[in-house]
Write a protein that holds these residues in place. Structure first.
Motif, PDB file in Angstrom:
ATOM      1  N   GLY A  74       0.528  -1.650   0.158  1.00 37.57           N
ATOM      2  CA  GLY A  74       0.172   0.253  -0.324  1.00 37.57           C
ATOM      3  C   GLY A  74       1.143   0.982   0.105  1.00 37.57           C
ATOM      4  N   ASN A  75       0.007   2.188   0.179  1.00 31.63           N
ATOM      5  CA  ASN A  75       0.608   3.265   0.209  1.00 31.63           C
ATOM      6  C   ASN A  75       1.396   3.829   1.939  1.00 31.63           C
ATOM      7  OD1 ASN A  75      -0.002   4.406  -2.189  1.00 31.63           O
ATOM      8  ND2 ASN A  75      -1.536   5.015  -1.865  1.00 31.63           N
ATOM      9  N   SER A  90       3.007   0.679   4.056  1.00 32.11           N
ATOM     10  CA  SER A  90       1.928   0.233   4.518  1.00 32.11           C
ATOM     11  C   SER A  90       1.449  -1.084   4.048  1.00 32.11           C
ATOM     12  CB  SER A  90       0.638   1.110   4.810  1.00 32.11           C
ATOM     13  OG  SER A  90      -0.165   0.952   3.644  1.00 32.11           O
ATOM     14  N   THR A  91       0.994  -2.129   4.432  1.00 31.76           N
ATOM     15  CA  THR A  91      -0.288  -3.947   3.217  1.00 31.76           C
ATOM     16  C   THR A  91      -1.451  -3.063   3.699  1.00 31.76           C
ATOM     17  OG1 THR A  91       2.104  -4.865   4.596  1.00 31.76           O
ATOM     18  CG2 THR A  91      -0.184  -5.887   3.421  1.00 31.76           C
ATOM     19  N   ILE A  92      -2.139  -3.681   2.321  1.00 34.83           N
ATOM     20  CA  ILE A  92      -2.894  -3.965   1.881  1.00 34.83           C
ATOM     21  C   ILE A  92      -3.419  -5.499   1.895  1.00 34.83           C
ATOM     22  CG2 ILE A  92      -5.122  -3.346   0.268  1.00 34.83           C
ATOM     23  CD1 ILE A  92      -3.497  -1.528  -0.802  1.00 34.83           C
TER      24      ILE A  92
END
Length: 317
Positions: free
Chosen positions: A290-291, A294-296
């Motif tokens: 992610g941005n 971070s992790t989605i």
């Protein structure tokens, strides 16, 4: 009481289900880990682990595995073992040896035979065809020889508070004979401390070995970070550092679980994993970067699962 299992890739899901059933009935983390890994090693359609794994450049299937107990730090590992049915079981046996606990090549194979482990031709006809086709593609289209490096990495926690971590892999497809990646290396491919938690890695071993990421995640959990925070901080900062210093970063993903059954995942590629604990039944998830480091993480869709099953079982011409 807390318990749980987390493992890399969709291929580990059936094993995670078996492991959590055992853990729910007060089984040991050691047994749960071995059950999880063996379910992957034994399935011929998984191309990167055990039976059905893809061979090296000479057409020989060399396998790596490691097993670590988080109570005692006992550690066993094999690298480049050949024609032994379950390398993870050999690694577990070696973890009880005070000396010679990490064996490679013919020495690892000889030890397994001497100790009565089952010998088996691990290179399937399907894998041989994939290897042969790859040789043709390299000659015709000048493609890179290397493709695929999906290690099964597992962390387990039992109701007694014991934790175990381990890995198994046939390594990089078309690798040079004797090549070893991060999978059997403590601190890189895996690490566990029952008083804190455990972590494991999958991806390009040559880049994962440039940082002791599994150990770093456990260290960060010891400092009070959640498994997800530890995974995010460790993986993405190293991804950025490696890109800055080395010019690029290969694909890698990390999983973690602490001694309360909480878990975390980080990745710089699309990555699937399976996890279950005292709160939720085992399920498969998909993760992406992610941005802002971070992790989605999202549940896997049935459409994705159906496509996966079709892909791994597709006939090889």
């Amino acid at each position: 009481m807390n318990y749980g299992t987390i493992a890399t890739w969709r291929m580990a899901h059936d094993g995670v289900i078996k492991a959590n059933e055992l853990l729910q009935n007060s089984g040991s983390s050691d047994d749960a880990l071995e059950i999880t890994v063996k379910s992957v090693e034994d399935y011929p359609f998984y191309k990167s682990v055990g039976f059905g794994g893809l061979p090296n450049a000479k057409g020989i299937l060399e396998m790596d595995a490691a097993f670590m107990n988080g109570d005692t730090f006992q550690l066993g590992a094999v690298a480049g073992i050949t024609d032994i049915k379950n390398p993870i079981s050999v690694a577990r046996k070696l973890s009880h040896e005070k000396f010679n606990s990490f064996l490679v090549g013919q020495g690892a194979t000889d030890y397994a035979i001497e100790e009565g482990f089952e010998e088996k031709e691990m290179l399937t006809e399907r894998a041989r065809k994939i290897w042969s086709n790859r040789l043709d593609d390299i000659k015709k289209h000048n493609l890179s020889a290397y493709d695929g490096h999906d290690t099964v990495g597992v962390v387990t926690l039992d109701k007694q508070g014991s934790m175990t971590a381990g890995t198994s892999s046939s390594g990089l497809f078309m690798k040079r004979p004797g090549r070893v990646g991060d999978s059997p290396l403590s601190g890189s491919g895996f690490y566990v401390d029952s008083e804190i938690g455990g972590a494991s890695a999958t991806g390009l071993g040559e880049d994962l070995m440039k940082g002791c990421l599994a150990y770093e995640i456990v260290r960060k959990m010891k400092e009070g970070l959640s498994p997800q925070e530890a995974c995010d901080q460790t993986l993405y900062s190293f991804h950025d550092l490696l890109t800055k210093r080395y010019g690029k970063a290969g694909a890698f993903s990390l999983i973690a679980m602490n001694n309360r059954g909480q878990w975390g995942v980080a990745t710089n590629v699309e990555f699937t994993f399976s996890v279950g604990n005292q709160e939720k039944e085992p399920a498969i998830f998909i993760a992406n970067m992610g941005n802002n480091h971070s992790t989605i993480i999202e549940p896997i869709s049935q459409e994705w699962l159906d496509a996966y099953e079709k892909r791994i079982k597709a006939p090889i011409k």
